[in-house]
Design an enzyme around this catalytic site. Structure first.
Site, PDB file in Angstrom:
ATOM      1  N   LEU A   1      70.253  -3.276-121.056  1.00 30.86           N
ATOM      2  CA  LEU A   1      68.832  -3.738-121.342  1.00 30.86           C
ATOM      3  C   LEU A   1      68.413  -5.050-120.780  1.00 30.86           C
ATOM      4  O   LEU A   1      67.309  -5.513-120.476  1.00 30.86           O
ATOM      5  CB  LEU A   1      68.136  -3.799-122.809  1.00 30.86           C
ATOM      6  CG  LEU A   1      68.336  -2.232-123.521  1.00 30.86           C
ATOM      7  CD1 LEU A   1      67.757  -2.578-124.810  1.00 30.86           C
ATOM      8  CD2 LEU A   1      67.499  -1.505-122.674  1.00 30.86           C
TER       9      LEU A   1
ATOM     10  N   HIS B   1      69.605   7.094-116.725  1.00 26.82           N
ATOM     11  CA  HIS B   1      68.332   6.831-117.095  1.00 26.82           C
ATOM     12  C   HIS B   1      67.768   7.874-117.972  1.00 26.82           C
ATOM     13  O   HIS B   1      67.828   9.141-117.278  1.00 26.82           O
ATOM     14  CB  HIS B   1      67.413   6.403-116.269  1.00 26.82           C
ATOM     15  CG  HIS B   1      65.880   6.031-116.457  1.00 26.82           C
ATOM     16  ND1 HIS B   1      65.543   4.823-117.029  1.00 26.82           N
ATOM     17  CD2 HIS B   1      64.540   6.927-116.432  1.00 26.82           C
ATOM     18  CE1 HIS B   1      64.062   5.088-117.485  1.00 26.82           C
ATOM     19  NE2 HIS B   1      63.822   5.929-116.992  1.00 26.82           N
TER      20      HIS B   1
ATOM     21  N   GLY C   1      75.523   2.696-128.140  1.00 25.66           N
ATOM     22  CA  GLY C   1      76.823   2.783-127.395  1.00 25.66           C
ATOM     23  C   GLY C   1      77.460   4.571-127.367  1.00 25.66           C
ATOM     24  O   GLY C   1      78.593   4.957-127.237  1.00 25.66           O
TER      25      GLY C   1
ATOM     26  N   ASP D   1      65.564   1.027-111.683  1.00 20.67           N
ATOM     27  CA  ASP D   1      65.632   2.369-111.539  1.00 20.67           C
ATOM     28  C   ASP D   1      65.189   2.828-110.044  1.00 20.67           C
ATOM     29  O   ASP D   1      65.014   4.036-110.049  1.00 20.67           O
ATOM     30  CB  ASP D   1      64.723   2.932-112.762  1.00 20.67           C
ATOM     31  CG  ASP D   1      65.054   2.740-113.991  1.00 20.67           C
ATOM     32  OD1 ASP D   1      64.159   2.623-114.680  1.00 20.67           O
ATOM     33  OD2 ASP D   1      66.161   2.519-114.357  1.00 20.67           O
TER      34      ASP D   1
ATOM     35  N   ASN E   1      76.536   6.371-124.802  1.00 20.81           N
ATOM     36  CA  ASN E   1      76.917   6.652-123.730  1.00 20.81           C
ATOM     37  C   ASN E   1      78.491   6.353-123.257  1.00 20.81           C
ATOM     38  O   ASN E   1      79.278   6.735-122.577  1.00 20.81           O
ATOM     39  CB  ASN E   1      75.927   6.218-122.667  1.00 20.81           C
ATOM     40  CG  ASN E   1      74.756   7.202-122.512  1.00 20.81           C
ATOM     41  OD1 ASN E   1      74.791   8.206-121.801  1.00 20.81           O
ATOM     42  ND2 ASN E   1      73.653   6.865-123.002  1.00 20.81           N
TER      43      ASN E   1
ATOM     44  N   ASN F   1      73.840   3.519-113.418  1.00 18.14           N
ATOM     45  CA  ASN F   1      72.877   3.514-114.654  1.00 18.14           C
ATOM     46  C   ASN F   1      72.495   4.694-114.809  1.00 18.14           C
ATOM     47  O   ASN F   1      72.350   5.714-113.910  1.00 18.14           O
ATOM     48  CB  ASN F   1      71.772   2.589-114.112  1.00 18.14           C
ATOM     49  CG  ASN F   1      71.062   2.484-115.442  1.00 18.14           C
ATOM     50  OD1 ASN F   1      71.448   2.043-116.403  1.00 18.14           O
ATOM     51  ND2 ASN F   1      69.791   2.799-115.227  1.00 18.14           N
TER      52      ASN F   1
HETATM   53  C1  GRF Z   1      69.459   5.503-124.580  1.00 12.75           C
HETATM   54  O1  GRF Z   1      68.070   5.764-124.681  1.00 12.75           O
HETATM   55  C2  GRF Z   1      69.912   6.112-123.474  1.00 12.75           C
HETATM   56  O2  GRF Z   1      68.977   7.085-122.970  1.00 12.75           O
HETATM   57  C3  GRF Z   1      69.681   4.821-122.724  1.00 12.75           C
HETATM   58  O3  GRF Z   1      69.944   3.881-123.463  1.00 12.75           O
HETATM   59  C4  GRF Z   1      69.784   4.096-124.784  1.00 12.75           C
HETATM   60  C5  GRF Z   1      70.670   4.063-125.650  1.00 12.75           C
HETATM   61  O4  GRF Z   1      71.843   4.563-125.070  1.00 12.75           O
HETATM   62  N1  GRF Z   1      70.512   4.908-121.436  1.00 12.75           N
HETATM   63  P1  GRF Z   1      73.335   4.425-126.009  1.00 12.75           P
HETATM   64  O5  GRF Z   1      73.449   5.112-127.114  1.00 12.75           O
HETATM   65  O6  GRF Z   1      73.545   2.772-126.237  1.00 12.75           O
HETATM   66  O7  GRF Z   1      74.476   4.606-125.012  1.00 12.75           O
END
Ligand code: GRF
Length: 200
Positions: free
Chosen positions: A91, A110, A12, A151, A14, A108
């Site tokens: 995911l 990426h 988490g 993507d 992001n 999203n």
């Molecule tokens: C990271 O590799 C990010 O690049 C991708 O998901 C993975 C985990 O991200 N989007 P987060 O720390 O759970 O946001």
């Protein structure tokens, strides 16, 4: 004010960048009101709790078919009156019912410069392993709209990050997060919410 749901699966970071941006009033036309996790162990849920944000777990394997799962996602979004969906390290696959219900309203992040190192199977550390294996000198991150092609949606923002001598997948992932992902995603979310407010 656009109501935002952030979909997560892992640490988490992001989500944290979005929460921090919200605290700093950088997302003036949107508000994060829900975190949807694909599993109950995602640390992102703790980050949501620490910030007083409601979270739900929607476990793909609890549904017999992709269609049942998609319909459960849409029902959850409608129940929470969600306008914008942000996939932040999420995911699970979202199918047509979700894409159609939120056309051009799903973002999203990426961790590469699409169209490099993306598509089926390219997520998390794997993306950076492949970039290092190929020997690229520059990689980065991309924010794109989500459609039915993994993507494959319209690219909204990209930021380049230099690969350094001796980088491992872990050090490269961290730098791409710090220098690109955590900057691009809040900017893209703020801009999409502002655009949607103007369209009202
Ligand atoms: C990271 O590799 C990010 O690049 C991708 O998901 C993975 C985990 O991200 N989007 P987060 O720390 O759970 O946001």
């Amino acid at each position: 004010m656009q109501r935002i749901a952030v979909f997560v699966s892992g640490g988490g970071t992001n989500l944290q960048a979005l929460l921090d941006a919200q605290k700093n009033n950088m997302i003036s036309h949107g508000r994060i009101v829900l975190v949807l996790a694909s599993n109950a162990k995602a640390y992102a849920i703790q980050r949501a709790m620490d910030n007083g944000i409601e979270s739900v777990v929607v476990f793909r394997k609890a549904y017999g078919t992709q269609d049942e799962y998609d319909k459960a996602i849409v029902a959850c979004m409608k129940e929470h009156d969600i306008d914008v969906i942000v996939l932040a390290g999420f995911l699970s696959i979202l199918g047509k019912p979700v894409i159609d219900a939120y056309e051009d309203k799903i973002l999203n992040i990426h961790p590469s410069l699409i169209p490099s190192f993306c598509g089926k199977g390219f997520y998390g550390l794997k993306v950076h392993e492949e970039a290092l294996k190929r020997g690229v000198k520059v990689t980065g991150a991309t924010v794109h709209l989500v459609n039915e092609i993994p993507d494959g949606g319209k690219i909204l923002k990209q930021k380049a990050v230099y690969v350094k001598e001796g980088d491992t997948p872990e050090t490269l992932q961290r730098r791409v997060m710090e220098e690109a992902e955590w900057k691009l995603l809040p900017e893209a979310v703020a801009e999409l919410c502002e655009k949607l407010e103007e369209d009202i």
